[in-house]
Scaffold this active site. Structure first.
Site, short mmCIF file in Angstrom:
data_model
loop_
_atom_site.label_atom_id
_atom_site.label_comp_id
_atom_site.label_asym_id
_atom_site.label_seq_id
_atom_site.Cartn_x
_atom_site.Cartn_y
_atom_site.Cartn_z
N LYS A 1 -3.41 -15.98 6.20
CA LYS A 1 -4.00 -14.78 7.02
C LYS A 1 -4.70 -13.41 5.29
O LYS A 1 -3.79 -13.19 4.95
CB LYS A 1 -4.04 -13.37 8.12
CG LYS A 1 -2.57 -12.73 7.91
CD LYS A 1 -1.28 -12.36 9.15
CE LYS A 1 -0.22 -11.78 8.86
NZ LYS A 1 0.54 -11.54 9.90
N ARG B 1 2.25 -4.84 21.64
CA ARG B 1 1.02 -5.21 19.90
C ARG B 1 -0.13 -5.81 21.02
O ARG B 1 -1.76 -5.74 21.11
CB ARG B 1 1.25 -5.04 18.88
CG ARG B 1 0.48 -5.20 17.82
CD ARG B 1 0.76 -5.52 16.14
NE ARG B 1 0.96 -6.49 16.02
CZ ARG B 1 1.63 -7.00 15.22
NH1 ARG B 1 1.62 -6.67 13.68
NH2 ARG B 1 1.64 -8.46 14.70
N TYR C 1 -8.79 13.60 -13.30
CA TYR C 1 -9.25 14.97 -12.06
C TYR C 1 -8.54 15.24 -12.00
O TYR C 1 -7.36 15.20 -11.80
CB TYR C 1 -9.99 13.70 -11.04
CG TYR C 1 -10.99 12.44 -11.21
CD1 TYR C 1 -11.93 13.20 -11.06
CD2 TYR C 1 -10.81 10.80 -11.62
CE1 TYR C 1 -12.94 12.82 -11.28
CE2 TYR C 1 -12.64 10.78 -11.30
CZ TYR C 1 -12.94 11.54 -11.37
OH TYR C 1 -14.19 10.71 -11.55
N MET D 1 -10.73 5.83 -9.32
CA MET D 1 -11.55 4.15 -8.88
C MET D 1 -11.00 3.27 -9.59
O MET D 1 -10.37 1.68 -9.86
CB MET D 1 -12.53 4.04 -8.54
CG MET D 1 -13.25 3.34 -7.92
SD MET D 1 -15.17 4.13 -7.48
CE MET D 1 -15.49 4.66 -6.12
C1 LIG Z 1 1.78 -11.86 9.95
C2 LIG Z 1 2.32 -12.86 11.24
C3 LIG Z 1 3.90 -13.04 10.55
C4 LIG Z 1 4.28 -13.58 8.83
O1 LIG Z 1 4.96 -12.27 8.88
P1 LIG Z 1 5.67 -12.43 7.74
O2 LIG Z 1 6.35 -10.93 8.61
O3 LIG Z 1 4.79 -11.86 6.45
O4 LIG Z 1 6.88 -13.41 7.20
C5 LIG Z 1 4.22 -13.90 11.53
N1 LIG Z 1 3.62 -14.69 12.60
C6 LIG Z 1 2.73 -13.21 12.35
C7 LIG Z 1 1.52 -13.14 14.09
C8 LIG Z 1 2.05 -12.11 12.28
O5 LIG Z 1 0.87 -11.44 12.94
#
Ligand SMILES: *Cc1c(COP(=O)(O)O)cnc(C)c1O
Length: 352
Positions: free
Chosen positions: A33, A126, A247, A295
């Site tokens: 992701k 969650r 800055y 930036m």
């Molecule tokens: C992001 C995610 C993972 C991977 O998690 P890591 O800690 O990066 O290995 C696995 N399962 C779900 C549901 C996630 O959101």
């Protein structure tokens, strides 16, 4: 030289192999992701697939569509699930949404159903179907659920092996699995991400879902480092004792000093919170930040590096300091550092 982010695909493959060995008989999926944690979806997914990975997790439908274009045959799960037109589109692309709520299950059914995952919440609160909704789903959506290939949940504290919530979530997962099994006989079970993989075989089930460990981050302490970030010095100036830099005039020279300016800033994921708090590395030796991170620019005190010139480059992430140490200085975690890296670097991929 441009600011250069080097991503070692051979190291990613080695990390997948190491986690796959740790996960034993269970399969090892990859979380890709957020553009493979900022490192590039296409190159990373191709490398993992070449190493033998067959199950991938993305967060959104758009990420799933992009990944389908890279890997025509892989199993791709959309962690956030889909509703409405998204369900039809996911189905057309052969993507498997994680169904997280009665509404998402109904949307998948209305789109025609098919292979999918069911994500259940085990007290992380969650994402995932809540326990109170499970009996009704099993009764009213039996046909849709029967096509699920995966029942999954997610651990909230897997990076703390002694946290009591790990065992509590595992027990909740097994109670709910037992209730779902008769309706979902063909689904694999999955609970652990990288942290869960490291907790040991009791947490592995049929599939683990590794992300950060593949990319060289904690909690996988044995990971091969993946990312190197080097940037050039674009200007060096002498400043007098008492002169302020940057800055807010937040840093003042206490002696005649040499200040190097680097083309790297918070727009590149070098967090502004690092102002005046961390170092960069020149030939393995630290040089402290002097003044606020802007930036697009960073200023560094190179007074103690007399040989350095504006033809040199400095190390931001690499052998001298990994992603977790820099993230720690910024008050965050390796995950956030990687996903914030930005788009302005020259990206170089090593290996394949
Ligand atoms: C992001 C995610 C993972 C991977 O998690 P890591 O800690 O990066 O290995 C696995 N399962 C779900 C549901 C996630 O959101």
């Amino acid at each position: 030289m441009n600011p250069t982010l080097t991503i070692d695909l051979t190291a990613i493959r080695r990390n997948w192999r190491a986690l796959d060995t740790l996960s034993g008989a269970s399969q090892t999926g990859a979380a890709v992701k957020a553009n493979a944690y900022g490192l590039g979806l296409g190159p990373v997914a191709r490398a993992l697939h070449a190493e033998g990975c067959r199950t991938f997790f993305v967060a959104t439908l758009d990420e799933g569509i992009a990944l389908r274009g890279v890997l025509p045959d892989a199993t791709i799960h959309i962690l956030n699930g889909v509703v409405g037109d998204g369900a039809a589109e996911a189905r057309a692309q052969g993507l498997q949404p994680c169904l997280n709520s009665p509404r998402q299950v109904a949307a998948w059914r209305d789109a025609g159903g098919g292979p999918c995952a069911l994500q259940i919440d085990t007290d992380m609160a969650r994402l995932g179907v809540q326990p109170a909704d499970l009996p009704r789903l099993v009764e009213q959506e039996a046909q849709t659920l029967a096509q699920a290939t995966l029942i999954m949940s997610h651990l909230a504290t897997a990076d703390e092996p002694d946290h009591p919530l790990n065992e509590a979530q595992k027990a909740a997962f097994e109670r709910r699995l037992a209730r779902l099994r008769p309706a979902m006989p063909d689904a694999r079970a999955s609970l652990g991400a990288t942290g869960g993989t490291l907790l040991g075989p009791r947490f592995h089930y049929d599939l683990v879902r590794c992300g950060i460990g593949l990319y060289g981050g904690m909690p996988f302490a044995d990971a091969a480092p993946v990312v190197t970030l080097r940037v050039p010095i674009i200007q060096i100036r002498e400043v007098a004792a008492g002169a302020a830099v940057g800055y807010g005039a937040s840093w003042t020279a206490t002696r005649p000093s040499r200040i190097a300016t680097l083309p790297l800033g918070y727009a590149d994921g070098f967090h502004r919170a690092l102002s005046n708090t961390t170092h960069v590395y020149i030939d393995g030796k630290p040089a402290p930040l002097a003044g606020r991170v802007s930036m697009d620019l960073l200023t560094v005190d190179v007074t103690d590096h007399p040989g350095v010139t504006d033809a040199d480059t400095v190390e931001i992430i690499g052998p001298s300091r990994g992603i977790d140490a820099l993230a720690h200085d910024a008050g965050t975690i390796g995950y956030e550092l990687l996903t914030a890296l930005g788009t302005r670097y020259e990206r170089r991929y090593k290996g394949a």
